[in-house]
Design an enzyme around this catalytic site. Structure first.
Site, PDB file in Angstrom:
ATOM      1  N   HIS A 281       0.824  -1.208   0.000  1.00 30.75           N
ATOM      2  CA  HIS A 281       0.000   0.000   0.000  1.00 30.75           C
ATOM      3  C   HIS A 281       0.855   1.253   0.000  1.00 30.75           C
ATOM      4  O   HIS A 281       1.891   1.317   0.654  1.00 30.75           O
ATOM      5  CB  HIS A 281      -1.059   0.003   1.111  1.00 30.75           C
ATOM      6  CG  HIS A 281      -0.533   0.055   2.510  1.00 30.75           C
ATOM      7  ND1 HIS A 281      -0.222   1.241   3.135  1.00 30.75           N
ATOM      8  CD2 HIS A 281      -0.296  -0.910   3.417  1.00 30.75           C
ATOM      9  CE1 HIS A 281       0.174   0.983   4.377  1.00 30.75           C
ATOM     10  NE2 HIS A 281       0.157  -0.320   4.573  1.00 30.75           N
ATOM     11  N   ASP A 293       5.964   0.876   7.024  1.00 29.68           N
ATOM     12  CA  ASP A 293       4.540   0.691   6.735  1.00 29.68           C
ATOM     13  C   ASP A 293       4.058   1.778   5.790  1.00 29.68           C
ATOM     14  O   ASP A 293       3.636   2.818   6.226  1.00 29.68           O
ATOM     15  CB  ASP A 293       3.764   0.705   8.057  1.00 29.68           C
ATOM     16  CG  ASP A 293       2.305   0.334   7.887  1.00 29.68           C
ATOM     17  OD1 ASP A 293       1.941  -0.164   6.819  1.00 29.68           O
ATOM     18  OD2 ASP A 293       1.533   0.537   8.842  1.00 29.68           O
ATOM     19  N   GLU A 327      -5.126   2.143   2.367  1.00 33.82           N
ATOM     20  CA  GLU A 327      -5.197   0.881   3.137  1.00 33.82           C
ATOM     21  C   GLU A 327      -5.415   1.170   4.615  1.00 33.82           C
ATOM     22  O   GLU A 327      -6.223   0.532   5.288  1.00 33.82           O
ATOM     23  CB  GLU A 327      -3.889   0.089   2.957  1.00 33.82           C
ATOM     24  CG  GLU A 327      -3.917  -1.304   3.608  1.00 33.82           C
ATOM     25  CD  GLU A 327      -3.435  -1.358   5.053  1.00 33.82           C
ATOM     26  OE1 GLU A 327      -3.589  -2.414   5.685  1.00 33.82           O
ATOM     27  OE2 GLU A 327      -2.922  -0.346   5.567  1.00 33.82           O
ATOM     28  N   GLU A 328      -4.682   2.161   5.104  1.00 34.33           N
ATOM     29  CA  GLU A 328      -4.678   2.408   6.552  1.00 34.33           C
ATOM     30  C   GLU A 328      -6.041   2.813   7.087  1.00 34.33           C
ATOM     31  O   GLU A 328      -6.330   2.632   8.256  1.00 34.33           O
ATOM     32  CB  GLU A 328      -3.649   3.492   6.906  1.00 34.33           C
ATOM     33  CG  GLU A 328      -2.201   3.101   6.643  1.00 34.33           C
ATOM     34  CD  GLU A 328      -1.691   2.031   7.594  1.00 34.33           C
ATOM     35  OE1 GLU A 328      -2.478   1.558   8.425  1.00 34.33           O
ATOM     36  OE2 GLU A 328      -0.508   1.671   7.487  1.00 34.33           O
ATOM     37  N   ASP A 355       3.285  -6.267   3.316  1.00 28.26           N
ATOM     38  CA  ASP A 355       2.867  -5.182   4.224  1.00 28.26           C
ATOM     39  C   ASP A 355       3.103  -5.573   5.682  1.00 28.26           C
ATOM     40  O   ASP A 355       2.177  -5.637   6.472  1.00 28.26           O
ATOM     41  CB  ASP A 355       1.384  -4.837   3.990  1.00 28.26           C
ATOM     42  CG  ASP A 355       0.920  -3.702   4.902  1.00 28.26           C
ATOM     43  OD1 ASP A 355       1.776  -2.916   5.364  1.00 28.26           O
ATOM     44  OD2 ASP A 355      -0.292  -3.600   5.161  1.00 28.26           O
ATOM     45  N   HIS A 426       2.989   2.887  12.981  1.00 28.45           N
ATOM     46  CA  HIS A 426       2.057   4.021  13.181  1.00 28.45           C
ATOM     47  C   HIS A 426       2.581   5.069  14.173  1.00 28.45           C
ATOM     48  O   HIS A 426       1.789   5.755  14.816  1.00 28.45           O
ATOM     49  CB  HIS A 426       0.673   3.525  13.650  1.00 28.45           C
ATOM     50  CG  HIS A 426      -0.020   2.634  12.653  1.00 28.45           C
ATOM     51  ND1 HIS A 426      -1.287   2.131  12.854  1.00 28.45           N
ATOM     52  CD2 HIS A 426       0.369   2.164  11.445  1.00 28.45           C
ATOM     53  CE1 HIS A 426      -1.645   1.390  11.818  1.00 28.45           C
ATOM     54  NE2 HIS A 426      -0.637   1.387  10.946  1.00 28.45           N
TER      55      HIS A 426
HETATM   56 ZN   LIG Z   1       0.549  -1.333   6.368  1.00 27.82          ZN
END
Ligand SMILES: [Zn+2]
Length: 468
Positions: A281, A293, A327-328, A355, A426
């Protein structure tokens, strides 16, 4: 995870029988080419330079932001530069949201500041902030079971620790508090939600992430708290006095807007309409540069396709790199892709997504008919020297890939070592220095074996069971 691995040994025996019955599933010449590709991948450092480029030249790219727009332009240009045959975008619609400030402090009995961040699409406090007593819950289920009178007017504090594991299996149980906590708190009349960050680190960073907001009538502010700050609240509560916290949060919900799936293809020489999808992503959260990520995943699948495009001839089928948008915030790009392509999902021979950071790959899962296990066994001959073990036949295909699997599309998963992944996930600390170039080479080596052989194999996998 032991159980499926052991179950698989039964599958292995069956696969050996199949191998005996249909001598060869992949041609020896294709296996030789895959071996050359694998060894080339182990020497090339291009994947690292792709993720370096994305993090330096674009950086944070949450769906629907200016950073996301720049990422879409970057990805198209990069795939053109790398020699893909076709590069195009497909528009998706995304909810948009602007992150403002988020401050938290203990006002009594031991005043001091706390490190927090708003969860994605979170609400604001009233102007000037709000102050309330916190009430602790072991996990979201405890909050769900609590009587409303215990929660009303207070700040619900979910204090669930995430377990560290190579597979990342601690994530689901901890992330339940993030996805469902705000709704539960709001429905019981809480003033706000404070959540121990979903992560495995002890750094003073809070981990953001998505939560369920649709249909919540009176959403309340929802903040993740760094692990050391969750420890601090826990220790204060143990002293038996009410703990008062002041929150001051400002965010803005914006009108829906466009984002894009960015797609690049190496077009097949014999069956161009049949497609192997390898994905990652493109979007990230907004506080780090999204190196792990999912910049690393973007780099791995781009480099895989570049190496295959460099061969003297095109593979038999089309290799399609899909860089999913949004995606997130809920697998939005994948869901809209599957909807828009409902009539040609049959042509997707296999899907796989990278991912899970940039750790070494250690395990290879499939979701293919047992009658085709011989193909996976042949892939394993080239994967085993990379330190990869055969896993089970329950591959999810990755987060976006799972949306295809739910439609019966066969899948493969190359599992990365995720021991450290949730230390950074994140947070503002998801940055390029966490990517080990050597591990990234090993990733591309495995991906190029799996992807090339899937584009070249005789026959296909048909459709598969969508059960977990
Ligand atoms: Zn991810």
């Amino acid at each position: 995870m032991l159980k499926p691995l052991m179950n698989f040994s039964g599958g292995l025996a069956a696969a050996l029988l199949v191998t005996a019955a249909h001598a060869v599933a992949l041609k020896q010449e294709d296996i030789s080419v895959a071996e050359v590709l694998r060894d080339r991948a182990l020497e090339s450092s291009d994947a690292y330079s792709h993720v370096e480029s994305l993090t330096v030249e674009v950086g944070p790219r949450r769906a629907g932001t200016k950073g996301d727009e720049r990422a879409v332009a970057w990805a198209q240009q990069k795939m053109k530069d790398l020699g893909f045959d076709r590069v195009y975008t497909e528009q998706i619609d995304v909810k948009r949201w602007a992150r403002g400030h988020a401050h938290a402090e203990v006002t009594a009995p031991f005043p001091q500041p706390l490190v927090v961040t708003s969860l994605g699409y979170g609400a604001s406090t009233p102007e000037g902030g709000l102050t309330a007593e916190i009430v602790e819950f072991a996990d979201v289920d405890a909050l769900l079971k609590a009587p409303a009178r215990k929660v009303k007017g207070k700040i619900a504090f979910i204090n669930k620790r995430m377990e560290r594991a190579r597979t990342g299996e601690g994530y689901g149980p901890a992330a339940a508090g993030r996805s469902k906590g705000m709704r539960a708190a709001a429905e019981k009349g809480a003033a706000a939600l404070l959540l121990r960050s979903v992560g495995t680190d002890s750094d003073r960073f809070a981990h953001t992430g998505m939560m369920s907001v649709d249909g919540v009538e009176n959403p309340v502010p929802a903040l993740a708290l760094s692990a050391p700050d969750a420890n601090l609240l826990e220790a204060m509560l143990k002293r038996g006095k009410p703990v008062q916290v002041k929150l001051n949060v400002h965010n803005e919900a914006l009108a829906d807007g466009p984002s894009f799936n960015v797609i690049g293809e190496v077009v097949g020489r014999e069956k161009p309409e049949e497609v192997v999808i390898i994905g990652a992503h493109l979007d990230s959260w907004d506080e780090g540069t999204g190196a792990l990520d999912d910049g690393a995943g973007v780099a791995v699948v781009m480099e895989t396709a570049r190496l295959i495009a460099e061969l003297p001839q095109r593979p038999r089928r089309t290799l399609r790199v899909v860089l999913f948008g949004a995606e997130e915030i809920g697998l939005v790009g994948a869901k809209q892709y599957v909807e828009a392509h409902a009539n040609d999902l049959e042509k997707i021979v296999m899907v796989s997504e990278s991912d899970f950071g940039a750790g070494k790959i250690w395990r290879f899962d499939t979701r293919i008919p047992e009658s085709k296990f011989a193909i996976a066994d042949q892939m394993m001959q080239l994967l085993a020297p990379l330190g990869i073990k055969r896993g089970d036949n329950k591959a999810s295909g990755g987060p976006d890939g799972s949306v295809f699997v739910a439609q019966g599309v066969p899948a493969m998963t190359l599992h990365q070592d995720g021991t450290d992944y949730f230390d950074y996930h994140h947070t503002p600390n998801d940055t390029l220095d966490k990517v080990d170039p050597e591990n990234l080479k090993q990733n591309v080596a495995a991906w190029v074996v799996m992807s090339f052989l899937a584009t070249e194999m005789e026959g296909d996998f048909g459709r598969v069971s969508t059960e977990h």
